[in-house]
Design a protein around this motif. Structure first.
Motif, mmCIF file in Angstrom:
data_model
loop_
_atom_site.group_PDB
_atom_site.id
_atom_site.type_symbol
_atom_site.label_atom_id
_atom_site.label_comp_id
_atom_site.label_asym_id
_atom_site.label_seq_id
_atom_site.Cartn_x
_atom_site.Cartn_y
_atom_site.Cartn_z
ATOM 1 N N GLU A 187 49.420 119.064 74.348
ATOM 2 C CA GLU A 187 50.547 118.601 75.112
ATOM 3 C C GLU A 187 51.967 119.157 76.144
ATOM 4 O O GLU A 187 52.717 119.576 76.399
ATOM 5 C CB GLU A 187 50.535 117.459 75.921
ATOM 6 N N ARG A 188 52.192 119.460 73.893
ATOM 7 C CA ARG A 188 53.467 119.773 73.782
ATOM 8 C C ARG A 188 53.589 121.060 73.185
ATOM 9 O O ARG A 188 55.306 121.526 73.029
ATOM 10 C CB ARG A 188 54.576 118.379 73.013
ATOM 11 N N ALA A 189 52.810 121.737 73.309
ATOM 12 C CA ALA A 189 53.132 123.290 72.405
ATOM 13 C C ALA A 189 53.066 124.034 73.684
ATOM 14 O O ALA A 189 52.329 123.677 74.606
ATOM 15 C CB ALA A 189 51.665 123.143 71.793
ATOM 16 N N ILE A 190 53.624 125.685 72.964
ATOM 17 C CA ILE A 190 53.551 126.696 73.673
ATOM 18 C C ILE A 190 52.178 127.556 73.703
ATOM 19 O O ILE A 190 51.662 127.171 72.042
ATOM 20 C CB ILE A 190 54.311 127.340 73.882
ATOM 21 N N ASP A 191 51.490 127.452 74.415
ATOM 22 C CA ASP A 191 49.551 127.833 74.042
ATOM 23 C C ASP A 191 49.873 129.234 74.216
ATOM 24 O O ASP A 191 50.178 129.638 75.606
ATOM 25 C CB ASP A 191 48.689 127.372 75.175
ATOM 26 N N GLN A 192 49.605 130.219 73.691
ATOM 27 C CA GLN A 192 49.007 132.006 73.055
ATOM 28 C C GLN A 192 47.852 132.158 72.711
ATOM 29 O O GLN A 192 47.395 132.614 72.861
ATOM 30 C CB GLN A 192 50.260 131.711 72.124
ATOM 31 N N THR A 193 47.256 130.594 73.920
ATOM 32 C CA THR A 193 45.663 131.175 73.929
ATOM 33 C C THR A 193 44.616 132.534 74.503
ATOM 34 O O THR A 193 45.605 132.389 75.136
ATOM 35 C CB THR A 193 44.688 129.794 74.832
ATOM 36 N N PRO A 194 44.369 133.147 73.865
ATOM 37 C CA PRO A 194 44.185 134.535 74.947
ATOM 38 C C PRO A 194 43.395 134.013 76.906
ATOM 39 O O PRO A 194 42.997 132.928 76.468
ATOM 40 C CB PRO A 194 43.202 134.971 74.571
ATOM 41 N N ALA A 195 43.996 135.133 77.389
ATOM 42 C CA ALA A 195 43.678 134.570 79.091
ATOM 43 C C ALA A 195 42.369 134.329 78.956
ATOM 44 O O ALA A 195 41.589 133.530 79.919
ATOM 45 C CB ALA A 195 43.830 135.824 79.714
ATOM 46 N N ASP A 196 41.243 135.402 78.211
ATOM 47 C CA ASP A 196 39.811 135.282 78.473
ATOM 48 C C ASP A 196 39.110 134.548 77.031
ATOM 49 O O ASP A 196 37.941 134.277 77.082
ATOM 50 C CB ASP A 196 39.183 136.897 78.253
ATOM 51 N N PHE A 197 40.252 133.324 76.732
ATOM 52 C CA PHE A 197 38.745 132.436 76.713
ATOM 53 C C PHE A 197 38.272 131.162 77.124
ATOM 54 O O PHE A 197 38.674 131.018 78.529
ATOM 55 C CB PHE A 197 40.309 131.726 74.916
ATOM 56 N N GLU A 198 36.907 131.168 76.572
ATOM 57 C CA GLU A 198 35.766 130.465 77.461
ATOM 58 C C GLU A 198 36.392 128.829 76.958
ATOM 59 O O GLU A 198 34.925 128.237 77.303
ATOM 60 C CB GLU A 198 34.746 130.825 77.688
ATOM 61 N N GLY A 199 35.965 128.774 76.209
ATOM 62 C CA GLY A 199 36.309 127.933 74.539
ATOM 63 C C GLY A 199 35.817 127.840 73.775
ATOM 64 O O GLY A 199 35.784 126.524 72.769
ATOM 65 N N SER A 200 35.364 128.747 73.558
ATOM 66 C CA SER A 200 34.055 128.649 72.406
ATOM 67 C C SER A 200 34.066 130.614 71.797
ATOM 68 O O SER A 200 33.875 130.659 73.171
ATOM 69 C CB SER A 200 32.382 128.652 71.207
ATOM 70 N N ALA A 201 34.116 130.225 71.175
ATOM 71 C CA ALA A 201 33.469 132.519 70.541
ATOM 72 C C ALA A 201 33.584 132.864 68.987
ATOM 73 O O ALA A 201 33.786 132.321 68.875
ATOM 74 C CB ALA A 201 35.151 132.652 71.114
ATOM 75 N N GLU A 202 32.457 133.747 69.535
ATOM 76 C CA GLU A 202 32.358 134.051 68.032
ATOM 77 C C GLU A 202 32.801 134.785 67.164
ATOM 78 O O GLU A 202 33.232 135.904 68.118
ATOM 79 C CB GLU A 202 30.514 134.336 67.650
ATOM 80 N N PRO A 203 33.316 134.615 66.015
ATOM 81 C CA PRO A 203 34.049 135.761 65.393
ATOM 82 C C PRO A 203 33.501 137.113 65.310
ATOM 83 O O PRO A 203 32.384 138.054 65.358
ATOM 84 C CB PRO A 203 34.461 135.687 63.886
ATOM 85 N N THR A 204 33.854 138.065 65.384
ATOM 86 C CA THR A 204 34.012 139.436 65.212
ATOM 87 C C THR A 204 32.764 140.217 64.672
ATOM 88 O O THR A 204 34.242 140.198 63.134
ATOM 89 C CB THR A 204 34.521 140.582 65.777
ATOM 90 N N GLU A 205 32.086 141.120 64.058
ATOM 91 C CA GLU A 205 31.093 141.025 62.733
ATOM 92 C C GLU A 205 31.869 142.144 62.742
ATOM 93 O O GLU A 205 32.311 143.208 63.033
ATOM 94 C CB GLU A 205 29.601 141.319 62.477
ATOM 95 N N GLU A 206 32.089 142.489 60.718
ATOM 96 C CA GLU A 206 32.896 144.051 60.597
ATOM 97 C C GLU A 206 32.224 144.659 61.110
ATOM 98 O O GLU A 206 32.569 145.980 61.024
ATOM 99 C CB GLU A 206 33.628 143.219 58.895
ATOM 100 N N GLU A 207 30.987 144.639 60.202
ATOM 101 C CA GLU A 207 29.467 145.123 60.511
ATOM 102 C C GLU A 207 29.781 146.386 61.891
ATOM 103 O O GLU A 207 29.165 147.651 61.045
ATOM 104 C CB GLU A 207 28.070 144.775 59.640
ATOM 105 N N LYS A 208 30.004 145.648 62.815
ATOM 106 C CA LYS A 208 30.226 146.699 63.284
ATOM 107 C C LYS A 208 30.237 147.674 64.130
ATOM 108 O O LYS A 208 30.888 148.439 64.664
ATOM 109 C CB LYS A 208 30.162 145.025 65.716
#
Length: 682
Positions: free
Chosen positions: A357-378
Motif C-alpha cells: 500500500e505504501r510502496a512504488i510498484d515496479q512490477t512488470p506490466a505483464d506479470f500475472e501473479g506468478s512466473a517461473e524464472p527463465t532457464e539459462e540453458e534456453k
C-alpha cells in the motif's frame, strides 16, 4: 499531427535512482562524446547578473541567477530539481520573476560537467546548484581556485565524505554545503522484519575496495548486532565474482539477500537475482534499479525531500539568513519504498499488504501473479548491452534494438540472454561494465553512446580474440577515435552512426522560406565533431547557392555577441548543428532570434524546447533497429563485422515549437507541422 515526444516510454524509468554514479569517488575525464551530451533547456533567459556575488538578498527584492547542473536527464534527478525549484518558489524566489535559472545538463558526459561549471563562472551566477556526485565534484573543482568562489549547494550525493567533497557534516569547503542521500538502513531492516518477522540471518554482499560501501557496511553490521540478526558477509572485487558469492551465501540458510549502494554489486545484480530465484530467497536492497531487474524490494532516500532540503538551504542563503561555511551538510530523513511483485513471487514470498500500500510498484506490466524464472540453458547467445546513463533517448534506442532482434528470431528469455550494464553517468564505471562482459564471455557487446563504445573498444583491443562489438548512438565515430572511415574500423567492431541530417535541414529551411539566401551559422572550431559538420554544411550551402555567414565562438559567454553580429547581416535563419558549446548557451541565440525576428533551425534537439523554431535529428528508433539488424545477421553467421561498413542512420525526426516560430516571426507550413513532433509548450 504527430504526438509529442513519447513520454509514456519513459514512465517506467521515472523513479530510477542515479546512485551508482552518485557514489563515484572522483571525477573522471572522458573521451570526446557525441554532441548530444550538451547543456539542457533553460526556461528563463540566461543573462549574466550585473552583481555576480550576492551576500544578502531579500526574497522578492533582488533578482537572483542560479546555475543548475546535472549529470544526465534522468527522471529521478529531474524530480530532485523540480522539488528544489518548487521550494524556491515557496520561499519567494520565482523563476521568470525575480529568479533566473541557467540549466546545464551534461547528458551523461563527465567532461561536459567541467564546461558547464566554467560557463556558470563566466556568467557570474549567484549560486551553483548541483545534482549528482559528479556534478558536485565538477563544481567544486572549478571554483576552488577562485579568489571569491561562487557558493555551491549540492543535491543527490550519497557520501560526500568518500567523494572528497567534505570530511564531516560540519567540515566542508566554506562556500559549499548541501543535502546527503545516505541510504535508510534502519528502515530497510524494519522492512525485512515486516516481510518476515522470523528473520534471523541476512546474506550481505559488498566490495571492500569501495569507500562508500565500507562505511555503509559498518552501519549495517551495527544494526544487525543490535537486533540480534546474523549478518553473513560475502565480499566481491568485481562483478564476475557476484554469482559465486551469492551462491555461497545461499547455502548458509539466509532469509534475505541484502546489499546497499555498492556500485560493484549493483552493476551485476542480475546475478544475485538469478541465484535468489534459483534458491527462493528474496532480495532487499538500497539500490533502487535492482527492483526493476527482479529484486523484491528496495528502500531509498526520498528524491523530493532531497530537493526540498537543498531548496530551503538556498532560500535561507539568498535571504542572507545562513552562512554556507557554518551550515552542516544535512542527511535526507524521508525515504521511499519500491517493490516488484513478480520478483517477490519468483523468490518465494508474498509481500504484506502494508508494504504494497505504501510502496512504488515496479512490477512488470505483464506479470500475472506468478512466473517461473527463465532457464539459462534456453539461451543460445548472450549479449552484453552497455549504456552511459538511464537517459530516455538511449533507452528508446535499446528498446528498438531488442525489438529488431526479436523480429530476427532472437527473443530474450528464449534463445537470447541479455546482460545489461548501466554506468549511471560515471565514465569509469563503463570500464568496469566492459570488463564484466569480458569475464562473462558474452557473444556480442552492444554499446549505446560514444563513451560506451570507446570503453568497450579499449577493454577488448588487447584480447587475443576480441569480443565482437556493435555500437549505437555515436555521432562521429571518426572524431571519437573509433574508426577512420566507414570501411576502416577495428575488425571486431562496427555499428550505426547518427550523424545529423544536414541535407534535410537545408530542405526544411527552403520549405519554410523558399526565398532563403543567407544563413547565419555558429560553431566552435575547437570541437572536432563540429568542424566536420561545418565543412559539410559549407559544401551544401555552396551547392545550393546559399551564403553561409559564419560566427565562431570559443565559449558560451561569446554566443550572444556572435548571434547579434550575424543578425546584422540580413540572414534568413540562425543555424547550428551538434556543437556542444553553442548548444550549451543556445538560450542566448533564442533571445537574439526573438529580438530580431529570425527563426532558428538546428540539429540540436533540446534547443527546440528552449524556444527554437525547428530541429532535425537522426531517428533514435531507426538507430536501434539498424544496429539490431546487424546483430541478427552477425548471430546468423551471414555478416562479417570486419567487412561491414559503419552505417549512417538515414531516417530522421523533425521537431517544432510553434511558440518559438511565432516569436521569431514565421509561420510554419502545414506540411512541416503534419510530420513533426510538436514540442510547443502547453
Amino acid at each position: 499531427m504527430k504526438q509529442k515526444y513519447p513520454r509514456l516510454l519513459f514512465i517506467g524509468m521515472a523513479l530510477l535512482w542515479f546512485l551508482a554514479a552518485c557514489s563515484s569517488p572522483s571525477t573522471t575525464e572522458s573521451p570526446d562524446t557525441e554532441s548530444e551530451t550538451a547543456v539542457e533547456p533553460t526556461d528563463a533567459p540566461a543573462e549574466p547578473t550585473e552583481e555576480p556575488e550576492m551576500e544578502e538578498a531579500e526574497a522578492g527584492t533582488e533578482d537572483v541567477t542560479i546555475g543548475m547542473m546535472v549529470i544526465a536527464p534522468i527522471p529521478a534527478l529531474e524530480t530532485v530539481q523540480e522539488s528544489f525549484i518548487a521550494t524556491l518558489a515557496e520561499g519567494g524566489y520565482v523563476e521568470g520573476e525575480n529568479l533566473t535559472i541557467i540549466r546545464g545538463n551534461a547528458e551523461g558526459d563527465i567532461a561536459t560537467l567541467n564546461t558547464i561549471a566554467q560557463q556558470f563562472i563566466d556568467e557570474g551566477v549567484d549560486l551553483i546548484v548541483t545534482t549528482s556526485t559528479p556534478a558536485a565534484q565538477a563544481a567544486l573543482n572549478a571554483t576552488q581556485d577562485m579568489a571569491d568562489p561562487i557558493p555551491i549547494i549540492f543535491t543527490t550525493v550519497t557520501d560526500p565524505y568518500a567523494a572528497g567533497i567534505a570530511t564531516a557534516p560540519d567540515e566542508h569547503p566554506a562556500w559549499m554545503t548541501g543535502s546527503q542521500m545516505f541510504p535508510p538502513l534502519e528502515e530497510t531492516f524494519d522492512t525485512m522484519l515486516e516481510i518476515n518477522p522470523d528473520l534471523t540471518t541476512i546474506g550481505f554482499l559488498y566490495n571492500p575496495a569501495e569507500a562508500n560501501s565500507v562505511a555503509q557496511t559498518e552501519v549495517v553490521q551495527q544494526i544487525a548486532d543490535e537486533r540480534g540478526i546474523t549478518l553473513e558477509i560475502a565480499t566481491v572485487s568485481n562483478s564476475s565474482e557476484i554469482r559465486t558469492a551469492a551462491e555461497s551465501l545461499a547455502g548458509l540458510g539466509i532469509d534475505f539477500f541484502y546489499f546497499t549502494q555498492d556500485s560493484t554489486v549493483a552493476s551485476g545484480s542480475e546475478a544475485v537475482v538469478q541465484v535468489a530465484n534459483d534458491n527462493g530467497i528474496p532480495i532487499i536492497t538500497n539500490d533502487i534499479p535492482t527492483v526493476a531487474k527482479g529484486g523484491t524490494a528496495a528502500v531509498g532516500a526520498s528524491l523530493r525531500e532531497d530537493g526540498r532540503v537543498a531548496g530551503e538551504m538556498a532560500v535561507a542563503f539568498l535571504n542572507g539568513e545562513i552562512d554556507l561555511a557554518t551550515t552542516d551538510i544535512q542527511r535526507v530523513g524521508v525515504f521511499d519504498y519500491f517493490i516488484n511483485r513478480a520478483g517477490a513471487s519468483a523468490q518465494g514470498i508474498e509481500l504484506p499488504a502494508s508494504l504494497i500500500e505504501r510502496a512504488i510498484d515496479q512490477t512488470p506490466a505483464d506479470f500475472e501473479g506468478s512466473a517461473e524464472p527463465t532457464e539459462e540453458e534456453k539461451g543460445e547467445f548472450t549479449i552484453g548491452m552497455m549504456v552511459i546513463a538511464s537517459v530516455p533517448a538511449l533507452e528508446l534506442v535499446q528498446e528498438s534494438f531488442i525489438e529488431a532482434m526479436a523480429e530476427g528470431g532472437y527473443v530474450e528469455g528464449e534463445n537470447l540472454t541479455i546482460i545489461r550494464g548501466n554506468a549511471e553517468g560515471d565514465i569509469a564505471t563503463l570500464n568496469t561494465i566492459a570488463q564484466q562482459f569480458i569475464d562473462e564471455n558474452v557473444d556480442l557487446i552492444v554499446t549505446t553512446s560514444t563513451p560506451a563504445a570507446q570503453a568497450a573498444l579499449n577493454a577488448t583491443q588487447d584480447m587475443a580474440e576480441p569480443i565482437p562489438i556493435i555500437f549505437t548512438t555515436v555521432t562521429d565515430p571518426y572524431a571519437a577515435g573509433i574508426a577512420t572511415a566507414p570501411d576502416d574500423h577495428p575488425a571486431w567492431m562496427t555499428g550505426s552512426q547518427i550523424f545529423p541530417p544536414l541535407e534535410e535541414t537545408f530542405d526544411t529551411m527552403l520549405e519554410i522560406n523558399p526565398d532563403t539566401t543567407t544563413i547565419g551559422f555558429l560553431y566552435n572550431p575547437a570541437e572536432a565533431n563540429s568542424v566536420a559538420q561545418t565543412e559539410a554544411v559549407q559544401a551544401i550551402a555552396d551547392e545550393r547557392g546559399i551564403t553561409l555567414e559564419i560566427a565562431t565562438v570559443s565559449n558560451s559567454s561569446e554566443i550572444r555577441t556572435a548571434a547579434e553580429s550575424l543578425a546584422g547581416l540580413d540572414i534568413d535563419f540562425f543555424y547550428f548543428t551538434q556543437d556542444s558549446t553553442v548548444a550549451s548557451g543556445s538560450e542566448a541565440v533564442v533571445q537574439v532570434a526573438n529580438e530580431y525576428g529570425i527563426p532558428i533551425i538546428t540539429n540540436d534537439i533540446p534547443t527546440v524546447a528552449k524556444g527554437g523554431a525547428v530541429a532535425l535529428g537522426a531517428s533514435l528508433a531507426e538507430d536501434g533497429r539498424q544496429a539490431g539488424e546487424m546483430a541478427v545477421a552477425f548471430l546468423d553467421g551471414t555478416l562479417d563485422i570486419a567487412t561491414t561498413d559503419i552505417q549512417r542512420v538515414g531516417v530522421f525526426d523533425t521537431f517544432i515549437n510553434r511558440a518559438g516560430a511565432e516569436a521569431q516571426g514565421i509561420e510554419l507550413p502545414q506540411s512541416l507541422i503534419d510530420r513533426a513532433i510538436d514540442q510547443t509548450p502547453e
